[in-house]
Design a protein around this motif. Structure first.
Motif: not given
Length: 253
Positions: A209-236
């Motif tokens: 199992d995994v987790r992701i969100g703004l607690e763990d990182t502010l950026v997407l794999p590309t290095g771009r700042e994520a819009r929000d927690n939803t974008e991080l989860v969707a990318e994961a």
């Protein structure tokens, strides 16, 4: 299974969409659950945006989430540094009601912290599940030397630059897992900051199992700042497999 960690100990100014108030946390929960998260982990805040273990602040955050997203499982923090000392921390946690009375479903307990066993005992007494946070091989050894591996609902292998030894998140995670051995509870593996995405992809490929969100990182794999927690989860969830093990831009501490 993916957990969304919505805010952590981040300062409110760390990201424009870091959820701090109960309503903002609830709206962020709606977004990540719609994106595919199974549960959320949150750090309740007071009226000034500071992390809090005070029962009123915990219940306000949990209640706002349940009003908007009734069926999501809610985890909260008990980390050191929020209360002034262990005595205050224990008193705060002891005041939390169980989920049937509006309290959280579960809470994380960092096993390297001196009051971990006492905090875990209070949570269990109150009917709140325990997620054991294991940051180091030493903490894993201490955890398995007790009877707690059979009492927690989940083990969180958490590798954090500056706290977990090693220059590489995957190596660090493997060291902690080796010390943990066979687990009686489900294991979730995650990294923070520069280790967040490499560890997440490795853990997905390895069946954890995994987790992701703004607690763990502010950026997407590309290095771009994520819009929000939803974008991080969707990318994961978008490509949970053959991603590279190193990413071009580290998340700032």
């Amino acid at each position: 299974m993916i957990t969304a960690c919505l805010n952590g100990d981040r300062a409110p100014r760390a990201h424009p969409r870091l959820p701090v108030t109960p309503d903002a946390v609830a709206r962020a929960t709606r977004g990540v659950v719609d994106a595919g998260a199974f549960m959320v982990h949150v750090h309740p805040r007071d009226e000034q945006g500071r992390e809090s273990l005070e029962v009123d602040h915990v219940l306000a955050t949990v209640g706002a989430i349940r009003s908007l997203v009734p069926d999501v499982r809610i985890s909260v923090t008990t980390r050191d540094g929020i209360a002034d000392d262990d005595r205050e921390k224990l008193a705060r946690v002891q005041a939390w009601p169980g989920p049937d009375q509006g309290g959280p479903d579960c809470a994380t307990v960092n096993w390297h912290e001196p009051s971990a066993v006492r905090v875990a005992g209070l949570l269990r007494t109150n009917g709140i599940g325990v997620e054991a946070g294991i940051w180091t091989p030493h903490a894993a050894t201490a955890f398995v030397s007790t009877n707690w591996p059979w009492q927690v609902e989940r083990v969180l292998v958490e590798v954090i630059p500056g706290h977990t030894r090693g220059s590489d998140g995957l190596w660090a995670a493997e060291r902690v897992l080796a010390a943990l051995g066979m687990s009686a509870a489900p294991v979730l593996v995650h990294g923070e900051h520069a280790w967040a995405w490499p560890v997440l992809r490795w853990a997905q490929r390895s069946g954890y199992d995994v987790r992701i969100g703004l607690e763990d990182t502010l950026v997407l794999p590309t290095g771009r700042e994520a819009r929000d927690n939803t974008e991080l989860v969707a990318e994961a969830l978008r490509s949970g497999g053959g991603a590279p093990t190193q990413w071009p831009v580290p998340d700032p501490l």
